[in-house]
Design a protein around this motif. Structure first.
Motif, PDB file in Angstrom:
ATOM      1  N   SER A 203       1.033  -1.226  -0.345  1.00  0.00           N
ATOM      2  CA  SER A 203       0.281  -0.343  -0.089  1.00  0.00           C
ATOM      3  C   SER A 203       0.616   1.343  -0.213  1.00  0.00           C
ATOM      4  CB  SER A 203      -0.964  -0.153   1.323  1.00  0.00           C
ATOM      5  OG  SER A 203      -0.298   0.332   2.488  1.00  0.00           O
ATOM      6  N   VAL A 204       0.819   2.462  -0.615  1.00  0.00           N
ATOM      7  CA  VAL A 204       1.142   3.806  -0.496  1.00  0.00           C
ATOM      8  C   VAL A 204       0.537   4.299   1.244  1.00  0.00           C
ATOM      9  CG1 VAL A 204       0.229   4.724  -2.384  1.00  0.00           C
ATOM     10  CG2 VAL A 204      -1.223   4.813  -0.704  1.00  0.00           C
ATOM     11  N   PRO A 208      -5.588   3.520   7.672  1.00  0.00           N
ATOM     12  CA  PRO A 208      -6.099   2.221   8.142  1.00  0.00           C
ATOM     13  C   PRO A 208      -7.415   1.247   7.159  1.00  0.00           C
ATOM     14  CG  PRO A 208      -5.579   3.147  10.259  1.00  0.00           C
ATOM     15  CD  PRO A 208      -5.152   3.866   9.193  1.00  0.00           C
ATOM     16  N   GLY A 209      -8.204   2.529   6.937  1.00  0.00           N
ATOM     17  CA  GLY A 209      -9.222   2.444   5.995  1.00  0.00           C
ATOM     18  C   GLY A 209      -9.579   2.423   4.518  1.00  0.00           C
ATOM     19  N   GLY A 240      -1.004   8.274  10.719  1.00  0.00           N
ATOM     20  CA  GLY A 240      -1.962   8.663  11.681  1.00  0.00           C
ATOM     21  C   GLY A 240      -1.518   8.420  12.925  1.00  0.00           C
ATOM     22  N   ASN A 241      -1.993   8.396  13.665  1.00  0.00           N
ATOM     23  CA  ASN A 241      -2.013   7.733  15.025  1.00  0.00           C
ATOM     24  C   ASN A 241      -2.954   6.605  14.860  1.00  0.00           C
ATOM     25  OD1 ASN A 241      -1.909   7.600  17.737  1.00  0.00           O
ATOM     26  ND2 ASN A 241      -3.488   8.726  18.468  1.00  0.00           N
ATOM     27  N   VAL A 242      -2.051   5.221  14.525  1.00  0.00           N
ATOM     28  CA  VAL A 242      -2.183   4.067  14.725  1.00  0.00           C
ATOM     29  C   VAL A 242      -2.321   3.056  15.731  1.00  0.00           C
ATOM     30  CG1 VAL A 242      -1.952   2.600  13.100  1.00  0.00           C
ATOM     31  CG2 VAL A 242      -1.378   4.063  12.464  1.00  0.00           C
ATOM     32  N   GLU A 252      -7.489  -8.559  10.328  1.00  0.00           N
ATOM     33  CA  GLU A 252      -8.721  -9.144  10.153  1.00  0.00           C
ATOM     34  C   GLU A 252      -8.944  -8.650   8.033  1.00  0.00           C
ATOM     35  OE1 GLU A 252     -11.201  -7.274  12.761  1.00  0.00           O
ATOM     36  OE2 GLU A 252      -9.878  -8.764  13.920  1.00  0.00           O
ATOM     37  N   ALA A 253      -8.480  -7.782   7.546  1.00  0.00           N
ATOM     38  CA  ALA A 253      -8.297  -7.140   6.151  1.00  0.00           C
ATOM     39  C   ALA A 253      -7.842  -8.183   5.770  1.00  0.00           C
ATOM     40  CB  ALA A 253      -8.263  -6.100   6.269  1.00  0.00           C
TER      41      ALA A 253
END
Length: 291
Positions: A203-204, A208-209, A240-242, A252-253
């Motif tokens: 991913s870039v 998370p979304g 971000g604030n992961v 899970e994804a």
């Protein structure tokens, strides 16, 4: 979940010590970016900032990953490496296959090849390559890389495509295990390319979304191409604030590995090697060891 230390923008003198630290601290891999040069003027907008501007200054160090990764592999024994991502259409595929095969052999099969297209028109103009055909050429280049780096050692290969054509030849050394090809990008063509031919997706750096949405689309596409049951890796770069819950949602994804650049997370000046190393160890202690 596995963890990648994303070593983008770091000074050249820090990379070997970063590799040692990553292996000692429990990271699975280190990722190296690719940037051939910094055009003073760019006729396209950078796709990953709101205003389209580049966020790094022209003197930022991008050590060639084909040079940096062997140096880092030489001081480690377990750590794996991948490019994130190599701008494949700027390069001749046979010359690239020679480099990839050599790195795979020297690292004892600890190298995966992450590829992308490049968004900068000037990179194609100045390297005298065709931006218009970049997608089709990447598809053929991936096929060539898979032939040369199939994991059978040196063997005769040939290729007859639209953009690249050669008769039987042998590249030696060649790896004893297949080199995984990872494709980067969130566009629909990138996701389709990934689902069709790649061993994994990168991913870039995004939320998370957005990564989870892309994972869902990848699962759909891989099923359409009849590859749903084949081994597949997803390397995510959440920003971000992961939170720990975010990491769980990503797993899970379908995410198998998450990238981290702890110096950004902890507000550390990565030009300070001691602070850089400490931030990598801190993330390992706070996240990796307790996940």
């Amino acid at each position: 979940m596995k963890w990648t230390l994303a070593a983008a923008l770091l000074p050249a003198q820090h990379l070997v010590d970063v590799a040692r630290t990553a292996e000692e601290s429990g990271y699975h891999s280190v990722a190296l970016p690719d940037s051939v040069f910094y055009p003073e003027k760019v006729s396209a907008k950078y796709p990953y900032t709101k205003d389209g501007s580049r966020f790094w200054p022209p003197e930022t160090e991008f050590v060639d990953p084909f040079v940096a990764i062997p140096a880092m592999a030489a001081v480690t024994s377990r750590l794996e490496f991948h490019t994130n991502v190599c701008k494949l259409p700027l390069r001749d595929p046979l010359l690239t296959a020679k480099q990839v095969a050599s790195i795979a052999v020297l690292s004892d099969n600890r190298f995966a090849f992450g590829v992308g297209l490049s968004w900068i028109p000037e990179e194609f103009t100045f390297t005298r390559t065709d931006m218009r055909t970049r997608g089709a050429r990447v598809d053929e280049a991936i096929e060539i890389l898979k032939l040369v780096c199939a994991g059978n050692g040196p063997e005769w290969v040939e290729y007859h495509g639209t953009h690249y054509d050669f008769d039987r030849l042998m590249i030696s050394p060649a790896p004893s295990a297949p080199v995984k090809i990872l494709v980067g990008g969130h566009s629909e063509p990138a996701l389709k390319r990934t689902a069709r031919v790649a061993d994994g997706w990168i991913s870039v750096n995004t939320t998370p979304g957005a990564i989870i949405e892309a994972c869902a689309r990848l699962h759909e596409l891989r099923a359409e191409y009849g590859r749903a049951d084949e081994p597949f890796e997803i390397i995510a770069g959440p920003v971000g604030n992961v939170s720990r819950d975010d990491y769980r949602r990503l797993e899970e994804a379908g995410v198998t590995e998450c990238q981290a650049a702890p110096w950004w997370q902890y507000g550390v000046d990565f030009r300070d090697k001691a602070a850089l190393i400490e931030s990598a160890r801190r993330f390992a202690g706070e996240v990796i060891e307790t996940y």
